[in-house]
Design an enzyme around this catalytic site. Structure first.
Site, PDB file in Angstrom:
ATOM      1  CB  CYS A   1      -0.945  -0.004   1.192  1.00 35.19           C
ATOM      2  SG  CYS A   1      -2.323   1.167   1.012  1.00 35.19           S
TER       3      CYS A   1
ATOM      4  CE  LYS B   1      -7.668  -1.053   4.443  1.00 40.95           C
ATOM      5  NZ  LYS B   1      -6.300  -0.628   4.047  1.00 40.95           N
TER       6      LYS B   1
ATOM      7  NE  ARG C   1      -6.760   5.301   9.298  1.00 44.76           N
ATOM      8  CZ  ARG C   1      -7.980   5.623   8.915  1.00 44.76           C
ATOM      9  NH1 ARG C   1      -8.612   6.627   9.497  1.00 44.76           N
ATOM     10  NH2 ARG C   1      -8.579   4.937   7.960  1.00 44.76           N
TER      11      ARG C   1
ATOM     12  NE  ARG D   1      -6.208   6.173   4.369  1.00 44.92           N
ATOM     13  CZ  ARG D   1      -5.358   5.855   5.346  1.00 44.92           C
ATOM     14  NH1 ARG D   1      -5.678   4.916   6.200  1.00 44.92           N
ATOM     15  NH2 ARG D   1      -4.206   6.481   5.465  1.00 44.92           N
TER      16      ARG D   1
ATOM     17  CE  LYS E   1      -6.894  -3.402   7.921  1.00 47.33           C
ATOM     18  NZ  LYS E   1      -5.647  -2.828   7.387  1.00 47.33           N
TER      19      LYS E   1
ATOM     20  CB  SER F   1      -5.182  -1.334  15.305  1.00 52.98           C
ATOM     21  OG  SER F   1      -6.025  -0.425  14.592  1.00 52.98           O
TER      22      SER F   1
END
Length: 328
Positions: free
Chosen positions: A122, A201, A211, A223, A254, A280
């Site tokens: 990415c 995703k 992040r 995004r 995800k 996360s």
């Protein structure tokens, strides 16, 4: 037949019986451990929002890999924090980029014989604006340009394969990225390098702590114009179909926990290797409860992972990988 002839508790009386009839297995080899690689030597900087997670210099990452291998963990997923960023994400596709250097070092270690080395392909960690592609800006209006971004993603994947990645894992959600990467890999002589596509995703609030860990927050906007709307399950199936048609060898869902229905639907529909990313926010949320004594850490951790496996994931990307492997 029904009660009292049928008594479901008969097979729950002790651990041996429960183990004998257990339908879903969780093993260390099912787990993929993410690592965040940063410049320097002897660096082990804690990520404040993710207890037990660190930004690691390459030498420290090699030590982590050796421990992961000794625990029987299936593989690593590498993310990079470059020394500098620019609009073209040079650090993502440069042959001396931070992930490329880490891959070369890991390939020389004994751990590489036991671990699958995956590289996140990415651009957001490497762009000055924090988005996953090339930005076109006109006045106050901006957009992530899809097609110009594909060339950079393909260059990134080829560079990672050249450095030793066993698997490249595009996570950007640009249309056509899998086909562009497959063409790039094949053209560079890496036709045997598999693509693990983040095929489904979602634009999720659960990415927040990542992040910080990857220093990848967008400098403006969000995004949602390229990651999926969390309301859309049928669209997720279309995304997966398209990525497989373009040459993806494996797919990744995800996040995991808030989207277990997507994992199950994909498992029922697609007969390909499939993983899920326990992201996360899922990890940090559970740790917050552990720290307050609200949940038992070991039982809750394993139950959360078992639920993802039961939903249909063949493997799980998780920050719990080492802790879970020690118990398993």
């Amino acid at each position: 037949m029904s009660f009292p002839d049928v008594r479901m508790r008969r097979l729950r009386r002790n651990e041996s019986l429960r183990a004998l009839v257990r339908e879903t297995a969780l093993e260390p080899g099912d787990l993929i451990y993410p690592l965040f690689i940063c410049p320097g030597e002897g660096v082990r900087n804690p990520v404040s929002s993710m207890p037990g997670v660190f930004n690691l210099s390459i030498d420290e990452a090699v030590r982590e890999a050796e421990e992961a291998a000794s625990l029987g963990i299936g593989g690593l997923l590498l993310f990079g924090l470059p020394e500098s960023k620019d609009e073209e994400a040079t650090g993502a596709w440069s042959d001396d980029g931070i992930v490329q250097q880490a891959l070369q070092a890991l390939k020389q270690s004994s751990a590489s014989k036991k671990l699958v080395l995956m590289a996140d392909a990415c651009l957001c960690e490497y762009t000055s604006h924090g988005h996953c592609g090339v930005i076109k800006q006109t006045g106050e209006e901006w957009d992530v340009e899809n097609d110009p971004s594909l060339a950079l993603l393909a260059k990134t994947a080829v560079s990672q394969a050249r450095a030793g990645a066993d698997v490249v894992a595009p996570s950007d959600m640009m249309d056509g990225r899998v086909a562009a990467i497959r063409k790039g890999l094949d053209g560079a002589g890496f036709s045997n390098t598999p693509i693990l596509s983040y095929a489904s995703k979602f634009a999720s609030a659960f990415y927040g702590p990542f992040r910080e860990a990857a220093d990848s927050a967008p400098q403006f906007g969000d995004r949602r114009s390229y990651q999926m709307d969390g309301a859309n399950a049928r669209e997720a199936m279309r995304e997966i179909e398209l990525d497989l048609a373009e040459g993806a060898d494996m797919i990744l869902m995800k996040p995991a926990m808030p989207y277990l229905d997507i994992v199950r639907a994909a498992r029922d529909r697609f007969d390909v290797p499939m993983g899920a990313y326990q992201v996360s926010g899922e990890y940090s949320m559970l740790h917050a409860a552990f720290q307050r004594g609200w949940l038992d850490q070991n039982r809750t951790m394993l139950e959360s992972l078992l639920g993802i496996r039961r939903a249909g994931a063949d493997f799980i990307v998780t920050y719990f990988a080492k802790d879970a492997a020690k118990l398993l």
